[in-house]
Design a protein around this motif. Structure first.
Motif, PDB file in Angstrom:
ATOM      1  N   SER A 471      47.240  45.638  35.099  1.00 16.55           N
ATOM      2  CA  SER A 471      45.874  45.122  35.085  1.00 16.55           C
ATOM      3  C   SER A 471      45.262  45.223  33.693  1.00 16.55           C
ATOM      4  O   SER A 471      44.603  44.287  33.218  1.00 16.55           O
ATOM      5  N   SER A 475      44.359  41.699  32.183  1.00 13.29           N
ATOM      6  CA  SER A 475      43.095  41.255  32.776  1.00 13.29           C
ATOM      7  C   SER A 475      41.842  42.031  32.384  1.00 13.29           C
ATOM      8  O   SER A 475      40.740  41.504  32.518  1.00 13.29           O
ATOM      9  N   VAL A 497      42.867  43.859  38.579  1.00  8.71           N
ATOM     10  CA  VAL A 497      43.720  42.928  39.311  1.00  8.71           C
ATOM     11  C   VAL A 497      43.645  43.226  40.807  1.00  8.71           C
ATOM     12  O   VAL A 497      43.727  44.375  41.235  1.00  8.71           O
ATOM     13  N   LYS A 501      47.076  39.524  43.568  1.00 11.83           N
ATOM     14  CA  LYS A 501      47.664  39.184  42.278  1.00 11.83           C
ATOM     15  C   LYS A 501      48.542  40.305  41.715  1.00 11.83           C
ATOM     16  O   LYS A 501      49.093  40.157  40.623  1.00 11.83           O
ATOM     17  N   GLU A 545      46.929  36.253  33.003  1.00 10.18           N
ATOM     18  CA  GLU A 545      47.840  36.521  34.114  1.00 10.18           C
ATOM     19  C   GLU A 545      49.253  36.015  33.830  1.00 10.18           C
ATOM     20  O   GLU A 545      49.450  35.042  33.115  1.00 10.18           O
ATOM     21  N   SER A 548      54.245  34.057  38.878  1.00 12.79           N
ATOM     22  CA  SER A 548      54.799  34.830  39.989  1.00 12.79           C
ATOM     23  C   SER A 548      56.154  35.444  39.661  1.00 12.79           C
ATOM     24  O   SER A 548      56.562  36.413  40.295  1.00 12.79           O
TER      25      SER A 548
END
Length: 558
Positions: A471, A475, A497, A501, A545, A548
């Motif tokens: 995180s 972020s 986060v 996510k 970010e 995936s």
């Protein structure tokens, strides 16, 4: 007067225009309902059921629930409540326990929603369904994945005990077996607490009761007749007979999130650098805001309660304020910081700007912070430290790995590539070691920290450290203007986060017979380094970010 039921008991309270949370806590003494955002409906710690459906009580006016049925965690059927507590404890989904009662109420409500009748259960929600439910919550300690595991443990326990849920899905994690194997009856709480203290830095209680909000938080334990002290807009303490009166005297309107983007507070040091890394102001974001209480002539209750706040409360002033006000007024006084107070006055991770040459030597520019040079020198003596006076909130070297983690991560980029890296082990000053690598969209972590003591607690702290590192890199940042004023004043503005996510985390513990030491700080370092590598070594954090599969899909260089 307002009339409603609390846990099937009819009650009557005076309508003072208060929120449902304030009525539950202040008038009815139900302290499992926690205040983490003071109150803005953003953290989920105060979640209860209203007519059987989850609702955050801090922004629900009490008068709106007149004639309705309110359920707190104490109102769950006893066996269900015990099963949730066991599931959260057995999977490591509760550390300090502050946010957990609200999360349990949310998940119990989700399960109730998916149950057609007393005897027939529908298939359990999938990962997305549970993550969507958790979107109303914040948990800073456990990294979310353990909470998904707790759902699995609860469902598996029901199935094993003949309680239905025959179609319960088992793909959320690998902790169903661990959750049943590490039941309360088979664990030594003394050694579990010893491991928790090593990881968190302060004494901590471990056990099923913690998940139910019974960990002895200072704001919950003050005498019933204690005065309440809050800060007003001028930074002065005002004292009222009740929380409502103190709020009226303080006359403050809670701040909100700014639409202005944050700016980097430090310039890079001059030089031709092979690696550059720069960070901003970062809020530790513990959910239990600073609180203490004291009676005249006595020692104040500790604001640390059941968690170390990642080092953020080690210099909290609320205990001494409580002592002083109690002696002045000749009565017990409860002292509370609001969420905004923790942001304005609580310590932050100091911003840094690092340049490293190809030979490993370089310069680390950092916001002036006591003992930061010594912390960095412990792992990176080849870095020259330049402390700079920067207008902004207070900083602290006590926050998890402040300074030395940034130095270790920056040095790790030398010789690494964006396509992959050899296994890199990171050591913390305390002696723990960890490595982390992305594999098929998962963070795979290995940790060495001596005698395990309690596998569930250690794994929980490692997953939590992985979440905090991921995180932080991708972020988290605060908007601080040129005068030093913080403008991001809510828990949703810190960039933490969410569950949806957060990538899966697999932790492999390599036990040994050496002395037990902290392992999660090394995990924090390893995951930060691996996340930065996967993101393409972008110089400025947060980087944004990852996809995936755990990668950024464009080229960049250190």
């Amino acid at each position: 007067m307002l009339h409603f039921t609390i846990n099937d008991v009819a009650v009557e309270v005076t309508d003072k225009g208060a929120s449902l949370m304030d009525v539950l806590r202040e008038q009815l003494g139900i302290c499992s309902v926690k205040d983490g955002c003071s109150p803005q409906g953003q953290c989920g710690c105060c979640t209860v059921w209203v007519d059987g459906k989850p609702r955050v009580s801090c922004v629900t006016p009490a008068r709106r629930v007149a004639g309705r049925a309110i359920t707190t965690i104490e109102g769950l059927e006893a066996t269900e409540r015990a099963a949730w507590a066991e599931a959260f404890c057995g999977s490591g989904a509760s550390q300090c326990g502050f946010c957990t009662p609200g999360i349990i109420m949310r998940l119990a409500g989700l399960r109730k929603q998916h149950t057609k009748s007393q005897h027939t259960a529908t298939p359990s929600p999938d990962v997305d369904g549970i993550n969507n439910a958790l979107a109303a919550h914040l948990c800073r300690c456990t990294g979310w994945r353990t909470i998904l595991n707790a759902w699995d443990c609860f469902e598996a326990g029901l199935e094993n005990n003949g309680g239905g849920a025959k179609d319960a899905k088992a793909g959320l994690g690998n902790q169903i077996e661990a959750g049943t194997k590490h039941s309360s009856a088979k664990r030594d709480w003394a050694t579990a607490s010893e491991r928790a203290q090593l990881e968190g830095g302060t004494p901590q209680t471990v056990g099923p009761q913690v998940a139910l909000g019974q960990a002895g938080f200072a704001a919950d334990a003050a005498p019933d007749n204690a005065l309440v002290a809050l800060l007003n807009g001028q930074g002065r303490w005002v004292v009222g007979e009740t929380l409502s009166e103190a709020r009226a005297l303080a006359g403050r309107i809670q701040g909100r999130r700014t639409p202005v983007a944050h700016k980097m507070p430090l310039e890079f040091p001059e030089g031709d650098w092979a690696v550059r890394l720069r960070t901003s102001w970062v809020e530790p974001a513990y959910l239990e805001t600073d609180a203490a209480w004291c009676v005249p002539g006595a020692e104040p209750a500790s604001p640390l309660a059941n968690g170390g706040a990642f080092g953020g409360k080690t210099i909290s002033p609320v205990g001494e304020v409580a002592r002083s006000l109690a002696n002045t007024h000749g009565r017990a006084v409860r002292v509370l910081w609001s969420r905004e107070d923790t942001v304005r006055f609580g310590p932050k991770r100091p911003p840094v700007a690092i340049g490293i040459a190809s030979d490993g030597y370089g310069v680390m520019r950092v916001a002036r912070t006591a003992e930061i040079a010594e912390a960095v020198a412990a792992v990176a003596p080849q870095l020259q430290i330049e402390e700079a006076d920067v207008a902004g909130p207070p900083t602290s070297c006590a926050l998890r790995g402040a300074g030395w983690v940034e130095a270790a991560v920056a040095l790790s980029a030398l010789g690494a590539t964006e396509q992959g890296a050899d296994e890199r082990w990171f050591s913390s000053p305390g002696g723990g070691q960890a490595t982390a690598q992305w594999h098929n969209g998962k963070l795979q972590v290995r940790v060495r920290c001596g005698v395990v003591l309690d596998e569930v607690v250690l794994r929980s702290y490692c997953v939590g450290a992985a979440h905090m590192a991921y995180s932080w890199v991708t972020s988290e940042a605060l908007c601080v203007d040129t005068t030093g004023e913080v403008h991001d004043l809510t828990v949703r503005s810190f960039g933490i986060v969410s569950a949806a996510k957060m990538p899966p985390v697999e932790v492999e513990i390599e036990p040994s017979q050496s002395r037990p030491v902290n392992g999660s700080d090394a995990v924090f370092t390893a995951v930060a380094a691996e996340t930065w590598r996967a993101g393409g070594y972008l110089a400025d954090w947060p980087t944004g970010e990852l996809a995936s599969d755990g990668l950024k899909h464009y080229p960049s260089t250190p």
